[in-house]
Write a protein that holds these residues in place. Structure first.
Motif, PDB file in Angstrom:
ATOM      1  N   TYR A  38      -6.723  -6.889  -6.421  1.00 35.17           N
ATOM      2  CA  TYR A  38      -6.548  -5.534  -5.897  1.00 35.17           C
ATOM      3  C   TYR A  38      -6.103  -4.646  -7.049  1.00 35.17           C
ATOM      4  O   TYR A  38      -5.115  -4.941  -7.738  1.00 35.17           O
ATOM      5  CB  TYR A  38      -5.497  -5.520  -4.788  1.00 35.17           C
ATOM      6  N   ALA A  39      -6.822  -3.552  -7.272  1.00 36.90           N
ATOM      7  CA  ALA A  39      -6.502  -2.644  -8.368  1.00 36.90           C
ATOM      8  C   ALA A  39      -5.926  -1.347  -7.837  1.00 36.90           C
ATOM      9  O   ALA A  39      -6.519  -0.712  -6.964  1.00 36.90           O
ATOM     10  CB  ALA A  39      -7.749  -2.357  -9.198  1.00 36.90           C
ATOM     11  N   LEU A  40      -4.785  -0.970  -8.368  1.00 38.24           N
ATOM     12  CA  LEU A  40      -4.233   0.371  -8.144  1.00 38.24           C
ATOM     13  C   LEU A  40      -4.769   1.261  -9.248  1.00 38.24           C
ATOM     14  O   LEU A  40      -4.473   1.052 -10.425  1.00 38.24           O
ATOM     15  CB  LEU A  40      -2.704   0.342  -8.203  1.00 38.24           C
ATOM     16  N   ILE A 160       1.231  -9.783 -10.943  1.00 39.37           N
ATOM     17  CA  ILE A 160       1.355  -8.336 -10.855  1.00 39.37           C
ATOM     18  C   ILE A 160       1.324  -7.797 -12.278  1.00 39.37           C
ATOM     19  O   ILE A 160       2.217  -8.098 -13.081  1.00 39.37           O
ATOM     20  CB  ILE A 160       2.646  -7.927 -10.128  1.00 39.37           C
ATOM     21  N   LEU A 161       0.300  -7.039 -12.599  1.00 37.23           N
ATOM     22  CA  LEU A 161       0.030  -6.653 -13.980  1.00 37.23           C
ATOM     23  C   LEU A 161      -0.149  -5.147 -14.089  1.00 37.23           C
ATOM     24  O   LEU A 161      -0.968  -4.558 -13.391  1.00 37.23           O
ATOM     25  CB  LEU A 161      -1.234  -7.353 -14.489  1.00 37.23           C
ATOM     26  N   ASP A 162       0.601  -4.545 -14.986  1.00 37.70           N
ATOM     27  CA  ASP A 162       0.515  -3.112 -15.234  1.00 37.70           C
ATOM     28  C   ASP A 162      -0.328  -2.888 -16.484  1.00 37.70           C
ATOM     29  O   ASP A 162       0.093  -3.235 -17.588  1.00 37.70           O
ATOM     30  CB  ASP A 162       1.930  -2.551 -15.408  1.00 37.70           C
ATOM     31  N   GLU A 163      -1.531  -2.344 -16.332  1.00 40.21           N
ATOM     32  CA  GLU A 163      -2.455  -2.083 -17.438  1.00 40.21           C
ATOM     33  C   GLU A 163      -2.655  -3.335 -18.304  1.00 40.21           C
ATOM     34  O   GLU A 163      -2.338  -3.361 -19.493  1.00 40.21           O
ATOM     35  CB  GLU A 163      -1.949  -0.922 -18.310  1.00 40.21           C
ATOM     36  N   LEU A 192      -2.538  -8.262  -8.275  1.00 35.80           N
ATOM     37  CA  LEU A 192      -2.467  -6.812  -8.157  1.00 35.80           C
ATOM     38  C   LEU A 192      -2.305  -6.261  -9.564  1.00 35.80           C
ATOM     39  O   LEU A 192      -1.409  -6.681 -10.303  1.00 35.80           O
ATOM     40  CB  LEU A 192      -1.318  -6.353  -7.274  1.00 35.80           C
ATOM     41  N   LEU A 193      -3.192  -5.361  -9.936  1.00 30.68           N
ATOM     42  CA  LEU A 193      -3.100  -4.762 -11.262  1.00 30.68           C
ATOM     43  C   LEU A 193      -3.228  -3.252 -11.162  1.00 30.68           C
ATOM     44  O   LEU A 193      -3.770  -2.728 -10.192  1.00 30.68           O
ATOM     45  CB  LEU A 193      -4.163  -5.344 -12.197  1.00 30.68           C
ATOM     46  N   SER A 194      -2.714  -2.578 -12.160  1.00 34.08           N
ATOM     47  CA  SER A 194      -2.867  -1.125 -12.227  1.00 34.08           C
ATOM     48  C   SER A 194      -3.752  -0.787 -13.408  1.00 34.08           C
ATOM     49  O   SER A 194      -3.799  -1.511 -14.400  1.00 34.08           O
ATOM     50  CB  SER A 194      -1.503  -0.447 -12.391  1.00 34.08           C
ATOM     51  N   SER A 195      -4.450   0.320 -13.297  1.00 32.39           N
ATOM     52  CA  SER A 195      -5.297   0.770 -14.392  1.00 32.39           C
ATOM     53  C   SER A 195      -5.664   2.232 -14.161  1.00 32.39           C
ATOM     54  O   SER A 195      -5.547   2.750 -13.057  1.00 32.39           O
ATOM     55  CB  SER A 195      -6.571  -0.075 -14.488  1.00 32.39           C
ATOM     56  N   HIS A 196      -6.111   2.884 -15.236  1.00 34.81           N
ATOM     57  CA  HIS A 196      -6.694   4.219 -15.098  1.00 34.81           C
ATOM     58  C   HIS A 196      -8.152   4.207 -15.548  1.00 34.81           C
ATOM     59  O   HIS A 196      -8.772   5.254 -15.656  1.00 34.81           O
ATOM     60  CB  HIS A 196      -5.885   5.240 -15.911  1.00 34.81           C
ATOM     61  N   SER A 205     -12.255  -6.065  -9.966  1.00 31.76           N
ATOM     62  CA  SER A 205     -11.477  -6.125  -8.728  1.00 31.76           C
ATOM     63  C   SER A 205     -12.323  -6.389  -7.496  1.00 31.76           C
ATOM     64  O   SER A 205     -13.531  -6.218  -7.483  1.00 31.76           O
ATOM     65  CB  SER A 205     -10.708  -4.818  -8.545  1.00 31.76           C
ATOM     66  N   THR A 206     -11.629  -6.819  -6.454  1.00 33.02           N
ATOM     67  CA  THR A 206     -12.224  -6.993  -5.135  1.00 33.02           C
ATOM     68  C   THR A 206     -12.109  -5.705  -4.341  1.00 33.02           C
ATOM     69  O   THR A 206     -13.065  -5.268  -3.696  1.00 33.02           O
ATOM     70  CB  THR A 206     -11.488  -8.118  -4.373  1.00 33.02           C
ATOM     71  N   ARG A 207     -10.925  -5.107  -4.371  1.00 31.62           N
ATOM     72  CA  ARG A 207     -10.675  -3.833  -3.692  1.00 31.62           C
ATOM     73  C   ARG A 207      -9.913  -2.918  -4.619  1.00 31.62           C
ATOM     74  O   ARG A 207      -9.184  -3.366  -5.500  1.00 31.62           O
ATOM     75  CB  ARG A 207      -9.885  -4.032  -2.397  1.00 31.62           C
ATOM     76  N   ILE A 208     -10.078  -1.622  -4.369  1.00 28.68           N
ATOM     77  CA  ILE A 208      -9.445  -0.608  -5.207  1.00 28.68           C
ATOM     78  C   ILE A 208      -8.695   0.372  -4.320  1.00 28.68           C
ATOM     79  O   ILE A 208      -9.241   0.867  -3.333  1.00 28.68           O
ATOM     80  CB  ILE A 208     -10.499   0.154  -6.035  1.00 28.68           C
TER      81      ILE A 208
END
Length: 314
Positions: A38-40, A160-163, A192-196, A205-208
């Motif tokens: 899952y990507a934030l 849980i990964l930030d960038e 769960l990861l974050s990205s821009h 990702s599977t879902r965004i």
């Protein structure tokens, strides 16, 4: 016989974080299942890192609830973190110790009795050639690899990964993408990861979940992204009003985009652009430019968060 539904790896409900007058996260709700990536996704300052910090118990929410691996996140909680790996913002390391020594410290702090886990994770992250280098001498990309190695050393059920791709070259980005894909799809790890960076997120990702100003703007399956990059026929003519009237009289839906271009999105126009051109010539409104265009994924993302106007907006 009833099949048991696995508990969500992450459950976030109505999560809010306020710093004085600043609303950093605004009633956010999301769920991540085992084996899912899952990507934030959001611009810098959208609230991604604040959300991750609340998930990890580093920041107390102003309101709402967070549970990780079926346990409510609370300040006094400790048992669940043995099953969670994380990397938040800049990876930390002891600068004067080698890569191997840094990982050995993490191994001991995690209570891992098998000394070979250090060698395994060095190989997994491509750090074997740098194992005996001091952490302070590493490039930004290899520092990121070391941070990921520390997050993975205990084989967690949730990452849980930030960038996570920050500082990596294209080859390193591809390696991390393959690694995370393998962890999720072969080993059932929830990520769960974050990205821009939408293009990389779309590949992995599977879902965004797209967030802006701390609020969920849209949640979408990665497989459905291309359906949101709508094709359109754009027409430039010296008589836009006359062209629009002629097109609409022929049953086409045409609108002006605010820059003097006519935009048509109906299937007939898209598949028979030559007929549109002929129609306009016969109506004495010949096109000076006619082309089928389609947004790329980044354009779609920027339109969602209002960074650029959507096609057709004035």
């Amino acid at each position: 016989m009833q099949v048991a539904v696995p508990a969500s790896a992450i459950e976030v409900s109505d999560l809010t974080k306020r710093y004085g007058d600043v609303l950093a996260v605004d009633h956010l709700t999301l769920r991540v299942q085992p084996g899912e990536i899952y990507a934030l996704l959001g611009l810098n300052g959208a609230g991604k890192t604040t959300t991750i910090r609340m998930l990890l118990g580093m920041v107390r929410p102003s309101s709402g609830s967070v549970s990780v691996l079926a346990e409510q996140v609370r300040p006094e909680q400790s048992s669940v973190w043995s099953r969670v790996g994380y990397l938040v913002e800049t990876p930390a390391a002891y600068p004067e110790l080698t890569v191997r020594e840094n990982l050995e410290i993490v191994r001991r702090l995690r209570g891992l009795t098998d000394p070979w886990v250090v060698d395994d994770v060095l190989a997994q992250l491509g750090l074997v050639p740098y194992a005996d280098r001091r952490a302070r001498t590493l490039s930004l990309g290899n520092s990121q690899r070391l941070g990921l190695a520390k997050a993975l050393i205990h084989r967690p059920d949730l990452l849980i990964l930030d960038e996570p791709a920050n500082g990596l070259d294209p080859a390193g980005v591809a390696e991390v993408r393959d690694l995370l894909h393998d962890l999720a799809h072969r080993h059932g790890v929830a990520i769960l990861l974050s990205s821009h960076i939408l293009t990389e997120v779309a590949r992995l990702s599977t879902r965004i979940g797209i967030i802006h100003h701390g609020r969920m703007v849209e949640e979408i399956a990665a497989a459905d992204l291309t359906a949101h990059t709508r094709p359109r026929l754009t027409v430039v003519t010296r008589n836009a009003a006359g062209a629009m009237a002629a097109l609409r009289a022929a049953g086409h839906f045409a609108e002006l985009d605010g820059h003097g271009k006519l935009v048509l999105t109906d299937e007939r126009a898209l598949h028979h652009a030559d007929e549109v051109a002929t129609l306009l010539v016969n109506a004495d409104c010949p096109p000076t430019r006619l082309a089928v265009e389609q947004d790329d994924l980044e354009t779609y993302f920027l339109q969602l968060v209002g960074a650029i106007p959507a096609a057709g907006d004035g």
